[in-house]
Design an enzyme around this catalytic site. Sequence first.
Site, PDB file in Angstrom:
ATOM      1  N   HIS A   1     104.137 -27.113 -68.366  1.00  0.00           N
ATOM      2  CA  HIS A   1     104.720 -28.140 -67.890  1.00  0.00           C
ATOM      3  C   HIS A   1     105.037 -28.986 -69.376  1.00  0.00           C
ATOM      4  O   HIS A   1     105.500 -29.455 -69.751  1.00  0.00           O
ATOM      5  CB  HIS A   1     103.848 -29.313 -67.519  1.00  0.00           C
ATOM      6  CG  HIS A   1     103.665 -29.373 -66.336  1.00  0.00           C
ATOM      7  ND1 HIS A   1     104.085 -29.733 -65.684  1.00  0.00           N
ATOM      8  CD2 HIS A   1     102.727 -29.876 -65.951  1.00  0.00           C
ATOM      9  CE1 HIS A   1     103.459 -29.798 -64.191  1.00  0.00           C
ATOM     10  NE2 HIS A   1     102.461 -29.367 -64.565  1.00  0.00           N
TER      11      HIS A   1
ATOM     12  N   GLU B   1     108.171 -29.315 -69.811  1.00  0.00           N
ATOM     13  CA  GLU B   1     109.268 -30.521 -69.008  1.00  0.00           C
ATOM     14  C   GLU B   1     108.765 -32.303 -69.233  1.00  0.00           C
ATOM     15  O   GLU B   1     108.995 -33.004 -69.617  1.00  0.00           O
ATOM     16  CB  GLU B   1     109.626 -30.430 -67.813  1.00  0.00           C
ATOM     17  CG  GLU B   1     108.649 -30.983 -66.471  1.00  0.00           C
ATOM     18  CD  GLU B   1     107.878 -29.681 -66.104  1.00  0.00           C
ATOM     19  OE1 GLU B   1     107.292 -30.133 -65.370  1.00  0.00           O
ATOM     20  OE2 GLU B   1     107.747 -29.071 -66.900  1.00  0.00           O
TER      21      GLU B   1
ATOM     22  N   CYS C   1     104.065 -24.640 -63.392  1.00  0.00           N
ATOM     23  CA  CYS C   1     102.605 -25.120 -63.095  1.00  0.00           C
ATOM     24  C   CYS C   1     101.715 -24.327 -61.384  1.00  0.00           C
ATOM     25  O   CYS C   1     101.260 -23.399 -61.280  1.00  0.00           O
ATOM     26  CB  CYS C   1     102.066 -26.357 -63.148  1.00  0.00           C
ATOM     27  SG  CYS C   1     100.536 -26.937 -63.296  1.00  0.00           S
TER      28      CYS C   1
END
Length: 308
Positions: free
Chosen positions: A235, A237, A142
């Site tokens: 993202h 994650e 990011c």
Amino acid sequence: MPIKVNSDLPAVSTLEKENIFVMTDKRAATQDIRPLKIAIVNLMPTKETTETQLLRLLGNTPLQIEISLVRMENHVSKNTDEAYLEKFYIPSNELFTQKFDGMLVTGAPVEQIAFESVDYWNELCSIMDYAKENVFSTLYLCWGSFAGLYHHYGIKKYPLEKKMSGIFMNHKTTEGDPLLRGFDDTFPIPQSRHTTLKKEEILACKKLSILAESAEAGVTIVKSKDNREIFMTGHLEYDTETLAGEYFRDTDKGMDVPLPKNYFPTNNVCRAPLNYWRSTAHLFYSNWLNYYVYQQTPFELSSIEGSK
């Protein structure tokens, strides 16, 4: 992949409940292998949440990983107690004394600020320069990806008219790259950002390749042609509820933010979102660790040389 971390790290109990193998120092010492050394430069304000999210993805293959959490020396965290950082994180000056197989640089909520105005920018630049000589493969996430592309290659970020938030479908722009091996023809990546990249600027840089892009979100995955740097604008994650948490946090403050796209069922914020990017996330991190770190990094870390 068994993850070797401080046994008192709060993320450990969460990961153990999910049956993710977290290894103590004592058990790690009995294994006659060299663990992969991975540094995580965690710039996110929610340190514990980000630690858990990333360790969950790094702990999904059968090798041993030794994790070093890294903090900025010249930045005072407003959301994490200093004692926590002192206990679980190493400062950048300690990072500079070592070499690592891999490193992750996370996002940060500073993307609407000029890079040079971020209070730890010079320190982060030193870390990024250090990584070119002392880390075999660095994954930028990011805002971290925008920072890395700007610092290393002069690729600028551009402000969006409104925040990009949601789950956006992507497609591969090249075939056969190991990083996307096993990916479906289209795959989802969560996005939460206020800035974007210009594709033509990346294409003009002969040292970079675009691996994936989205009709709505633009360029999403870029790498250096020597495979030493990976840039992900999104993202993967993120947990299932992360975008919801950000949305409700901002609307509770009275901010005019868009509803995350392709996220709440029927765009109804009263309905719980479903996670349909989890398998993509695990595959992406597994591929990075296997093809870009484990199979390429020298056995002797002292042999790591600067990227060309």
